[in-house]
Write a protein that holds these residues in place. Structure first.
Motif, PDB file in Angstrom:
ATOM      1  N   LEU B 275      -6.705  -6.253  18.785  1.00  0.00           N
ATOM      2  CA  LEU B 275      -5.804  -5.104  18.925  1.00  0.00           C
ATOM      3  C   LEU B 275      -6.310  -3.929  18.090  1.00  0.00           C
ATOM      4  CD1 LEU B 275      -3.220  -4.225  20.386  1.00  0.00           C
ATOM      5  CD2 LEU B 275      -1.914  -4.929  18.383  1.00  0.00           C
ATOM      6  N   ASP B 276      -6.882  -4.237  16.935  1.00  0.00           N
ATOM      7  CA  ASP B 276      -7.453  -3.162  16.114  1.00  0.00           C
ATOM      8  C   ASP B 276      -8.574  -2.442  16.871  1.00  0.00           C
ATOM      9  OD1 ASP B 276      -5.712  -3.817  14.126  1.00  0.00           O
ATOM     10  OD2 ASP B 276      -7.148  -5.039  12.986  1.00  0.00           O
ATOM     11  N   ARG B 277      -9.406  -3.240  17.540  1.00  0.00           N
ATOM     12  CA  ARG B 277     -10.479  -2.625  18.316  1.00  0.00           C
ATOM     13  C   ARG B 277      -9.916  -1.788  19.461  1.00  0.00           C
ATOM     14  NH1 ARG B 277     -14.009  -5.579  21.241  1.00  0.00           N
ATOM     15  NH2 ARG B 277     -12.924  -7.547  20.886  1.00  0.00           N
ATOM     16  N   LEU B 278      -8.864  -2.295  20.083  1.00  0.00           N
ATOM     17  CA  LEU B 278      -8.240  -1.532  21.174  1.00  0.00           C
ATOM     18  C   LEU B 278      -7.690  -0.201  20.653  1.00  0.00           C
ATOM     19  CD1 LEU B 278      -7.312  -1.312  24.147  1.00  0.00           C
ATOM     20  CD2 LEU B 278      -5.137  -2.311  23.426  1.00  0.00           C
ATOM     21  N   LYS B 279      -7.046  -0.252  19.500  1.00  0.00           N
ATOM     22  CA  LYS B 279      -6.494   0.983  18.937  1.00  0.00           C
ATOM     23  C   LYS B 279      -7.598   2.022  18.715  1.00  0.00           C
ATOM     24  CE  LYS B 279      -2.479  -1.107  16.654  1.00  0.00           C
ATOM     25  NZ  LYS B 279      -1.948  -1.587  15.360  1.00  0.00           N
ATOM     26  N   LEU B 280      -8.726   1.555  18.220  1.00  0.00           N
ATOM     27  CA  LEU B 280      -9.864   2.459  18.029  1.00  0.00           C
ATOM     28  C   LEU B 280     -10.302   3.082  19.349  1.00  0.00           C
ATOM     29  CD1 LEU B 280     -12.416   0.955  15.480  1.00  0.00           C
ATOM     30  CD2 LEU B 280     -11.285   3.201  15.427  1.00  0.00           C
ATOM     31  N   ALA B 281     -10.386   2.233  20.372  1.00  0.00           N
ATOM     32  CA  ALA B 281     -10.805   2.718  21.692  1.00  0.00           C
ATOM     33  C   ALA B 281      -9.789   3.718  22.246  1.00  0.00           C
ATOM     34  CB  ALA B 281     -10.975   1.538  22.644  1.00  0.00           C
ATOM     35  N   LEU B 282      -8.509   3.433  22.031  1.00  0.00           N
ATOM     36  CA  LEU B 282      -7.459   4.346  22.495  1.00  0.00           C
ATOM     37  C   LEU B 282      -7.567   5.697  21.786  1.00  0.00           C
ATOM     38  CD1 LEU B 282      -4.396   1.873  22.546  1.00  0.00           C
ATOM     39  CD2 LEU B 282      -5.495   2.887  24.567  1.00  0.00           C
ATOM     40  N   LYS B 283      -7.809   5.635  20.484  1.00  0.00           N
ATOM     41  CA  LYS B 283      -7.961   6.861  19.700  1.00  0.00           C
ATOM     42  C   LYS B 283      -9.111   7.710  20.244  1.00  0.00           C
ATOM     43  CE  LYS B 283      -7.839   6.366  15.148  1.00  0.00           C
ATOM     44  NZ  LYS B 283      -7.014   6.434  13.928  1.00  0.00           N
ATOM     45  N   ASN B 284     -10.229   7.044  20.504  1.00  0.00           N
ATOM     46  CA  ASN B 284     -11.389   7.766  21.026  1.00  0.00           C
ATOM     47  C   ASN B 284     -11.078   8.426  22.363  1.00  0.00           C
ATOM     48  OD1 ASN B 284     -13.195   7.410  18.969  1.00  0.00           O
ATOM     49  ND2 ASN B 284     -13.851   5.402  19.715  1.00  0.00           N
ATOM     50  N   GLU B 285     -10.378   7.682  23.231  1.00  0.00           N
ATOM     51  CA  GLU B 285     -10.040   8.239  24.549  1.00  0.00           C
ATOM     52  C   GLU B 285      -9.113   9.437  24.404  1.00  0.00           C
ATOM     53  OE1 GLU B 285     -11.109   7.632  27.554  1.00  0.00           O
ATOM     54  OE2 GLU B 285     -12.436   6.005  26.910  1.00  0.00           O
ATOM     55  N   LEU B 286      -8.111   9.282  23.536  1.00  0.00           N
ATOM     56  CA  LEU B 286      -7.104  10.340  23.406  1.00  0.00           C
ATOM     57  C   LEU B 286      -7.698  11.608  22.814  1.00  0.00           C
ATOM     58  CD1 LEU B 286      -4.173  11.093  23.841  1.00  0.00           C
ATOM     59  CD2 LEU B 286      -3.627  10.210  21.575  1.00  0.00           C
ATOM     60  N   LYS B 287      -8.554  11.395  21.834  1.00  0.00           N
ATOM     61  CA  LYS B 287      -9.167  12.538  21.161  1.00  0.00           C
ATOM     62  C   LYS B 287      -9.843  13.491  22.144  1.00  0.00           C
ATOM     63  CE  LYS B 287     -11.236  10.432  17.754  1.00  0.00           C
ATOM     64  NZ  LYS B 287     -12.111   9.959  16.694  1.00  0.00           N
ATOM     65  N   SER B 288     -10.525  12.898  23.112  1.00  0.00           N
ATOM     66  CA  SER B 288     -11.332  13.720  24.018  1.00  0.00           C
ATOM     67  C   SER B 288     -10.568  14.143  25.280  1.00  0.00           C
ATOM     68  CB  SER B 288     -12.597  12.946  24.406  1.00  0.00           C
ATOM     69  OG  SER B 288     -12.218  11.715  25.000  1.00  0.00           O
ATOM     70  N   ALA B 289      -9.315  13.747  25.395  1.00  0.00           N
ATOM     71  CA  ALA B 289      -8.570  14.062  26.625  1.00  0.00           C
ATOM     72  C   ALA B 289      -7.677  15.274  26.422  1.00  0.00           C
ATOM     73  CB  ALA B 289      -7.719  12.862  27.029  1.00  0.00           C
ATOM     74  N   SER B 290      -7.467  16.016  27.509  1.00  0.00           N
ATOM     75  CA  SER B 290      -6.569  17.168  27.410  1.00  0.00           C
ATOM     76  C   SER B 290      -5.326  16.925  28.266  1.00  0.00           C
ATOM     77  CB  SER B 290      -7.285  18.422  27.874  1.00  0.00           C
ATOM     78  OG  SER B 290      -7.676  18.267  29.219  1.00  0.00           O
ATOM     79  N   THR B 291      -4.223  17.530  27.872  1.00  0.00           N
ATOM     80  CA  THR B 291      -2.997  17.377  28.663  1.00  0.00           C
ATOM     81  C   THR B 291      -2.745  18.674  29.435  1.00  0.00           C
ATOM     82  OG1 THR B 291      -1.724  17.932  26.691  1.00  0.00           O
ATOM     83  CG2 THR B 291      -1.921  15.613  27.237  1.00  0.00           C
ATOM     84  N   GLY B 292      -1.687  19.388  29.145  1.00  0.00           N
ATOM     85  CA  GLY B 292      -1.421  20.613  29.896  1.00  0.00           C
ATOM     86  C   GLY B 292      -0.014  21.109  29.642  1.00  0.00           C
ATOM     87  N   LYS B 293       0.387  22.054  30.438  1.00  0.00           N
ATOM     88  CA  LYS B 293       1.678  22.711  30.302  1.00  0.00           C
ATOM     89  C   LYS B 293       2.759  21.816  30.888  1.00  0.00           C
ATOM     90  CE  LYS B 293       3.503  27.307  31.168  1.00  0.00           C
ATOM     91  NZ  LYS B 293       3.326  28.582  31.890  1.00  0.00           N
ATOM     92  N   MET B 294       3.893  21.744  30.239  1.00  0.00           N
ATOM     93  CA  MET B 294       4.987  20.933  30.788  1.00  0.00           C
ATOM     94  C   MET B 294       5.784  21.740  31.813  1.00  0.00           C
ATOM     95  SD  MET B 294       6.304  18.432  27.695  1.00  0.00           S
ATOM     96  CE  MET B 294       6.665  16.977  28.682  1.00  0.00           C
ATOM     97  N   LEU B 295       6.701  21.053  32.494  1.00  0.00           N
ATOM     98  CA  LEU B 295       7.433  21.646  33.611  1.00  0.00           C
ATOM     99  C   LEU B 295       8.225  22.887  33.216  1.00  0.00           C
ATOM    100  CD1 LEU B 295       8.641  18.284  35.047  1.00  0.00           C
ATOM    101  CD2 LEU B 295       7.380  19.954  36.395  1.00  0.00           C
TER     102      LEU B 295
END
Lengths: 485, 485
Positions: B275-295
């Motif tokens: 799970l620790d490794r997964l958290k690291l992977a999730l962090k990496n994915e989130l860091k580089s991802a963008s979201t956007g404007k809400m409704l």
């Protein structure tokens, strides 16, 4: 089991175990359990009939018939469940392999059943609500009706014997006996309970409904609370059927001492010489007819109270009283009359008087009859005593009536309820709390199910109803086509 | 139409006329009207897309796709209605001529629809609720969503053009625009309204539900109120899929700026090195991802408020924040973590934060995961990120999950809802107010029907669905056999 507050938790935990057991069963296995229960009830001897007779005052022959109907209900509902009709299995597979979606209906969870006093077999402990809930894969907790506790116990014992022989856990069916009103409330409020079925008075049904809707997690309540089942008399029909109709109507009004939720408590016709002749014929029929003992003194007292309130309303006249009037024992039938104008200004006149009580309403014209129909609350049944010609001349009444009832009759009497797929026993509020369901016929099972979708699951984990190869050989909607393949 | 209190009565009287018109139509005629509406919506040009884009900030491509889905819904639901599937015609004839009983499903009556802000086409004015209600034979009154009034008006105009060309009365579809909160309440309380459909917040849905249940005549409310759609991570699966899962999860979490009712807001796994490794992977994915404007700003404010409440609860730690944080415009994604022991003592942690917010929960063992699953409120979806081996080792979790959700996934992500018969979009309270129905797929029609039985009626008065000779050629259950005969 004699219950108190502390025991409710135990009962519900057992019921949850029973529910989980039934969830693991498929529709064919569940049908087997239902057939076993039917046989166990069928095997009950004369002691059942005699006990029920002593507790309810219902005639022996009627109770024999009701026992057969009860056994038949278990078997017919099992037949229906076994076909997979209520599983409503649907499988959609994306041709590109993007999704594999499979849906079927599972049981809601433990169901609390409050039986009716007027059907100690067919609508009580082992009645249609219990049979349809088990058919849906739900465990059942019956709160025994206080007016026939011994009958209830005999039925509960029979069900429990069948469950035990079948090898199912006790919690599939629980029987709660208590004088306390609060036990019923505790059951309906319990977080493990997922639905409620009730047959009885408006006051009782509505109180349970309100309680269930005020839970942190509201649950469905199927309360069947009765109605006045009006009959609309049209002229062409009466021209040729006046005497026969009068005979038939009084027969229906007095059947079972008027203690049916389909009892035709209101007759609506057009003022004039024809209606006057009908009233005479009704009086003659009623004079010579006898009723009988009611189910229990509470019902008799309530009947007498409501009756005396009715005759005190403005514009209500007595047409005829029935023969029987042994005080404190028998119900005296009563037929009264009023003008539609009175009824339109006093909605109390359209409330149910449970028992052999009828109100004949005179309308001056079709517009007034329409106004009356529009004012009507939801009904279990509405009947047109009409010819085809009559209906052609009042298509508007016919259309409105369809929004006011669950079952619409052309001629005949509403008493007599067939246990069939095509039966709708229910109707818009306040006849029931939920007109979308029936409490008679195999479709009663639908009250206790909900769908669940399985997405992309390997075959071995799916319920049999949804597995490849269709091991239960039920009808399924696969990629929009019905098939047994 | 700009509405005020005095106009509601007029709208409802028209809706009643529209309902009566639809009641006189058969399923094939109703399907024709639905196809006509689909075509009229399909014909709407880029102005619709641009208007919706300006009002909701949803990307143009997404809106194009949603428009196509909306048109498809009308057509698919019409296809289903036309087959008679939802008529559920049943005919039982006594061989001895004692009775002729015929039952089918009719529309409940006028339905009030409150659309969703996150699906301005597919779940708003011309969305699934409106399409399924009209398919059921009900007229519809849409209370326009205040966040996309112009879009709503364009859709309403299209529907009304189709209705007018078809020759149906205006009251088949009404469009109510009002800033006033009380207009919605007045609609739900109006005696001519027979059902309500709603998609939105728990607070809004529950308030309408309570209002409808407190009417003198309670009516059904189908409120879809969202959920946290938990994903249960099992070990064998993660061994081979850790990186891929992390990528897939963050993609699903951020899809549509997290503004889906199927957004996977909770991940549940076992504490440890994996799970620790997964958290690291999730962090990496989130860091580089963008979201956007809400409704709209209301949703963004609510997202920010709930998010800041979450991080202040005891035991909640921040794992990673997303890129976008233009104040007042974009939603900043957030991933937090907590121990199951914390969540078990603070149910607030399992409440929905509408937007790109995820909570990773660590369980020390299977017993703790089971306790967490048991504590869960009803969900629209539950997903097992699991291998077959994993499921075999946790059959108990698999069984409990079935009582907690409407759709159960094996691997994959819950976002992405197929408009199919086998789709269940709903779930136990508080995901919806009624888990017995779906709001996606043709089965959504079932929400707005009720059965009526016709007893002994001459053929000419019966609806076509029940007439001798089966003029509509639909499947019917006649004397317990399915047939088109």
């Amino acid at each position: 089991m004699d219950s108190n507050k502390n025991e409710i938790d135990h009962v519900l935990k057992q019921a949850e175990v029973g529910f989980q057991f039934l969830q693991q069963s498929d529709v064919i296995e569940r049908a087997e359990l239902m057939y076993a229960i039917a046989t166990e009830i069928e095997t009950l001897d004369e002691i059942l009939i005699e006990t029920a007779h002593l507790e309810t005052a219902l005639p022996l022959a009627r109770l024999q018939g009701e026992k057969a109907r009860t056994v038949n209900q278990w078997r017919r509902y099992a037949d229906a469940v076994k076909t997979g009709l209520y599983s409503e299995a649907r499988i959609d597979r994306d041709p590109n392999g993007q999704f594999d979606l499979r849906k079927y209906n599972k049981g809601l969870g433990p169901v609390v059943v409050f039986g009716a006093s007027n059907f100690p077999f067919a609508f009580s402990t082992a009645g249609g609500d219990t049979a349809s809930a088990i058919g849906a894969g739900c465990s059942v907790i019956v709160k025994a009706h206080p007016a026939h506790l011994k009958t209830s116990q005999l039925m509960a014992d029979a069900i429990q014997r069948a469950i035990s022989k079948y090898g199912a856990p006790d919690g599939v069916f629980s029987h709660v006996i208590s004088d306390s009103f609060t036990i019923g409330q505790q059951l309906v409020s319990h977080k493990l309970v997922k639905a409620v079925a009730f047959t009885g008075s408006f006051r009782g049904g509505k109180a349970l409904f309100d309680l269930a809707q005020s839970r942190p997690d509201p649950i469905p309540v199927f309360a069947e609370m009765g109605s006045v089942n009006p009959i609309f008399l049209l002229s062409d029909y009466l021209t040729n059927n006046l005497e026969a109709f009068a005979k038939q109507y009084i027969g229906s009004l007095l059947l079972g001492v008027g203690q049916f939720c389909t009892n035709p408590g209101v007759l609506v016709g057009f003022s004039g010489e024809q209606l006057d002749r009908l009233k005479l014929a009704l009086k003659n029929e009623l004079k010579s007819a006898s009723t009988g003992k009611m189910l229990h003194t509470g019902i008799l007292e309530s009947y007498n109270r409501l009756k005396s309130e009715m005759v005190q309303y403005e514009g209500v006249g007595i047409l005829e009283e029935g023969q029987d009037n042994t005080p404190g024992e028998f119900a005296q039938a009563l037929l009264v009359e009023a003008q539609a104008t009175q009824v339109l200004t006093n909605p109390k006149l359209l409330e149910e008087v449970f028992g052999p009580f009828g109100l004949v309403i005179s309308c001056s014209d079709q517009a007034e009859m329409k106004a009356l129909l529009e004012q009507l609350d939801g009904q279990i049944t509405i009947t047109f005593a009409a010819s085809e010609k009559d209906i052609r001349e009042c298509t508007e009444l016919f259309a409105i009536a369809q929004d006011k009832c669950g079952r619409l009759l052309f001629q005949g009497m509403p008493t007599g309820v067939e246990v069939q797929y095509a039966m709708q026993h229910g109707g818009p509020f306040p006849a029931t709390t939920d007109p979308r369901f029936t409490s008679v016929g195999p479709d009663a099972v639908k009250r206790f199910i909900r769908p669940i979708s399985f997405q992309n699951w390997p075959n071995e984990f799916l319920p049999k109803e949804l597995q490849d190869g269709n091991p239960l050989q039920i009808d399924r909607l696969i990629n929009q086509q019905w098939t047994k393949a």
